[in-house]
Motif scaffolding. Sequence first.
Motif, short mmCIF file in Angstrom:
data_model
loop_
_atom_site.label_atom_id
_atom_site.label_comp_id
_atom_site.label_asym_id
_atom_site.label_seq_id
_atom_site.Cartn_x
_atom_site.Cartn_y
_atom_site.Cartn_z
N ASP A 343 38.97 49.61 32.90
CA ASP A 343 40.00 49.29 33.90
C ASP A 343 40.67 47.98 33.48
O ASP A 343 40.10 46.90 33.63
N ILE A 344 41.85 48.08 32.94
CA ILE A 344 42.56 46.89 32.46
C ILE A 344 43.72 46.54 33.40
O ILE A 344 44.66 45.85 32.99
N THR A 345 43.63 46.99 34.65
CA THR A 345 44.70 46.73 35.60
C THR A 345 44.92 45.24 35.80
O THR A 345 46.05 44.74 35.74
N GLU A 346 43.83 44.51 36.04
CA GLU A 346 43.95 43.07 36.29
C GLU A 346 44.49 42.35 35.06
O GLU A 346 45.34 41.46 35.17
N ARG A 347 44.00 42.76 33.90
CA ARG A 347 44.49 42.12 32.67
C ARG A 347 45.99 42.34 32.48
O ARG A 347 46.73 41.42 32.12
N GLU A 348 46.43 43.59 32.72
CA GLU A 348 47.85 43.89 32.57
C GLU A 348 48.68 43.16 33.61
O GLU A 348 49.78 42.68 33.32
N ASN A 349 48.14 43.08 34.85
CA ASN A 349 48.87 42.36 35.90
C ASN A 349 49.01 40.88 35.55
O ASN A 349 50.07 40.28 35.76
N GLU A 351 48.93 39.58 32.57
CA GLU A 351 49.86 39.47 31.44
C GLU A 351 51.30 39.60 31.92
O GLU A 351 52.19 38.86 31.46
N SER A 352 51.52 40.51 32.86
CA SER A 352 52.87 40.69 33.41
C SER A 352 53.30 39.44 34.18
O SER A 352 54.44 38.98 34.04
N VAL A 358 56.66 32.65 32.54
CA VAL A 358 57.29 31.97 31.41
C VAL A 358 58.80 32.19 31.44
O VAL A 358 59.59 31.27 31.22
N ALA A 359 59.20 33.44 31.76
CA ALA A 359 60.64 33.73 31.81
C ALA A 359 61.32 32.94 32.92
O ALA A 359 62.42 32.39 32.73
N ASN A 360 60.66 32.85 34.10
CA ASN A 360 61.25 32.11 35.22
C ASN A 360 61.36 30.62 34.92
O ASN A 360 62.38 29.99 35.20
#
Length: 588
Positions: A343-349, A351-352, A358-360
């Motif tokens: 379950d990589i949901t937290e990792r992906e979240n 990272e997102s 960083v963009a903001n």
Amino acid sequence: MIKNIQWKLIIIYILLILFAFQILGVFLTQSIETYYMDDFKQGVRSQVQLLGSFIGRHLWEGSDLETINQLVAEFSQSFHMAEVYILDTEGVVISASSGQERNIGSRVSGHEATRAILGTADEVIRANPETGVRNFFYAWPVEYNNEQVGAIYVISSLESTDYTISTVKNFLITGTLFTVLLTVFLGFFIAKTISKPIEDISNKAEQMAKGNYGVKIDVKSEDEIGQLARKFNNLASRLRHTIGELSSQKRKMEFILQNLTDGVLAYNVKGELIHKNPLADKLLSSHSMDSVFESRETFEQQVKSQEISTKMKKDKEKVLLFNYVPFKSEENNESGVIVVINDITERENLESLRREFVANVSHELRTPLTSVKSYVEALLNGGLEDKEVSQNFLKVIEEETDRMVRLVKDLLMSSRLDFQKENWQLQNIDVNDLIENTLNKLEVQVKEKDHEIVFYPNKNLPEIQGDWDKLQQVIINIVSNSIKYAPNESTVSVKATVDSKSSILISIEDNGFGIPKDDLPRIFERFYRVDKARSRHLGGTGLGLAISKQIIEGHGGKITVESEEGKGTKFQITLPILNHKIRGQQSE
């Protein structure tokens, strides 16, 4: 010493029945005796009290003895084996039941009769010293017009009641003896049915000494069960090591699979699910072939390839990484695929969120940096020669620099709150003082836009414990937004009430432009702005509400917002009344 289990069972069974019947017999005898005696006494009392209600008036008049005698004669028929006497206020018998007329004119000296003459009913049971028969003596005071006019004295024999109770006792004793005899017979039968199977198991256990069991039984007796234990222990000594090792290995594997932080599914070559662990159930709503593999052909290719492969699958809630590991057993030529699910949901979240953050930040810094660079270049290219122009340019550079400083400052505070490293200065706070002090700081900003702030103090507010400066910053952030993003001459109302026994509710409401419905769920996100161009023009960093939420939650509270576009916005802050340990900070 009895070694035969059959006789042990018989003796225990008989003793148990005797003990149970003894307790039951005593309880039933006492209950029956109490029931019959209470019923008898209640019957006598009822009749006496009824007779008293009839003769009260006649005793008051004092001369109507004929009527009294008639009433006594009639009521005497209701008393079986009883003597009824009517006493005057001096305790002298003025009327008696049939056969007791000789006692008329005599004085009754019984204790119970004396108490009745004095106005208190009394009763007692005494045995006749000559016959041994027990009698029930009952005396009842007779009143008329709230005045004592005499008493009724009844002597009733308990011979019939005692006989009934004695009969019941004899019946119970007879029933107990008969039950014990029946118990002896049944005991032999039951004991035989128990000992016979044990003997059969003992004979089979002797044959199983060459079998495959590994248990140990403690030998505590010399009966059939003890013999059975010895024979099983003989088996245990031969198989303990082999079965113990197999069980240990199995438990280790099961423990590892059950506690893995990844889901595990195992499929045989036919595509049938042969194993799964609990986490796989949580991660997948279905273990069907299509939910794990794209198709049957994909599964077959995976089995044949014997190569490990991975694939990521996303849905609305989770991001799962599937690792396909083919296996093949050389001993029995079995093959299949093991699927390990991460379950990589937290990792992906995360990272997102990192990318978005960083963009903001880059976007927020780029605009003021571009402005600063442009004005500096203008100054370097001759703008310094014109004093008025250079001062205007330097003023813009100062404003943009202040904007970047505010942004960095807010970012640092948000980071410290995230990692619970912010220094909290805890103290007891009067909420009214907090709000009034904060609104005074905003007075100049309010007058510039000709706004009106209305505060409703509440004298009954209890104190809270918190950080004065940080709570003040929350109120400033919210009220400042109401002032900035509302038309001139708007009104902002602030209220503080007791929400419950354990919390205070602070409401901040304005009648400004409001927040669109689609923007409400994201209003507390970092860098999120409803009107981005206007927010930057007014100097906002997009972090104020996000920091406010972190501060309130750090105090153990909650912040919510309600808004309707064109009608205004209402923020509600809930803070605990009782002492609350600020998250990440020890209070001193």
